[in-house]
Design an enzyme around this catalytic site. Structure first.
Site, PDB file in Angstrom:
ATOM      1  N   ASP A 136      14.537  -7.571 -14.362  1.00  0.00           N
ATOM      2  CA  ASP A 136      15.553  -6.546 -14.631  1.00  0.00           C
ATOM      3  C   ASP A 136      14.857  -5.197 -14.575  1.00  0.00           C
ATOM      4  OD1 ASP A 136      17.631  -8.362 -15.001  1.00  0.00           O
ATOM      5  OD2 ASP A 136      17.324  -8.492 -17.159  1.00  0.00           O
ATOM      6  N   ASP A 176      22.981  -8.801 -11.370  1.00  0.00           N
ATOM      7  CA  ASP A 176      23.844  -8.691 -12.552  1.00  0.00           C
ATOM      8  C   ASP A 176      25.039  -7.787 -12.260  1.00  0.00           C
ATOM      9  OD1 ASP A 176      21.990 -10.224 -13.991  1.00  0.00           O
ATOM     10  OD2 ASP A 176      20.987  -8.461 -14.806  1.00  0.00           O
TER      11      ASP A 176
END
Length: 190
Positions: free
Chosen positions: A141, A158
């Site tokens: 991330d 995401d």
């Protein structure tokens, strides 16, 4: 004439058109998924190569920061000790989308399922191939929006999953079906 078509294998009226529309929608789903997947993989490779183990990089002050973390959990770092379960769930989502695609005749649903599939496969790739172990990998991330709010760090996969989920809810709410039909909400009585 109909018996000749049946015997000869020729498509009955409307069948060929339906198949070609379905084929185009499935192709669109595949293109959207491939683009999402490619953008996700390339972005993760670049941030790991150039930004990992460095201080967060401010792109737009107060709005966007690049902050590389490894996430063993689900979205928003929920369930960090359940990595293998999330891997199995992601595999199930991919299989469900591929099975659903057989009935696909809707352009908006093709885009929606493409976003969901590309995002799921992007994060699934991390889970399968990244450390600490196969099927237990931590997702990369790196996007932190509005850092002052402590909004969780996320990635492009995401984002695609969230956008696809929002579109799916909207399409279902508006009555759009995967097969291209639309339910209006009216009953036979009224």
């Amino acid at each position: 004439m109909r018996s000749v078509q049946d015997a000869g294998g020729a498509p009955l009226s409307g069948e060929a058109g339906t198949r070609s529309v379905g084929g185009r929608r499935i192709a669109l789903l595949g293109v959207v998924a491939a683009v999402v997947y490619a953008l996700d993989v390339v972005s993760k490779l670049l941030v790991v190569e150039f930004l990992e183990h460095k201080a967060p990089t401010t792109v737009i002050p107060g709005v966007l920061v690049l902050n590389v973390i490894r996430n063993p959990g689900a979205a928003f770092s929920i369930g960090t000790g359940m990595t293998i379960i999330f891997t199995v769930i992601a595999l199930g989502v991919v299989v469900a989308i591929l099975r659903t695609a057989r009935q696909l005749r809707s352009l908006p649903w093709a885009i929606t399922l493409g976003l969901l599939l590309g995002g799921a496969v992007g994060n699934l790739t991390d889970r399968i191939f990244r450390s600490p172990a196969p099927l237990q990998g931590h997702v990369v991330d790196f996007l932190q929006a509005f850092p002052v709010t402590r909004f969780p760090v996320f990635n492009l996969a995401d984002s695609a999953i969230v956008c696809g989920g929002i579109l799916a809810v909207f399409l279902a709410w508006r009555g759009y079906q995967i097969d291209g039909s639309r339910q209006t909400g009216e009953t036979a009585d009224g």
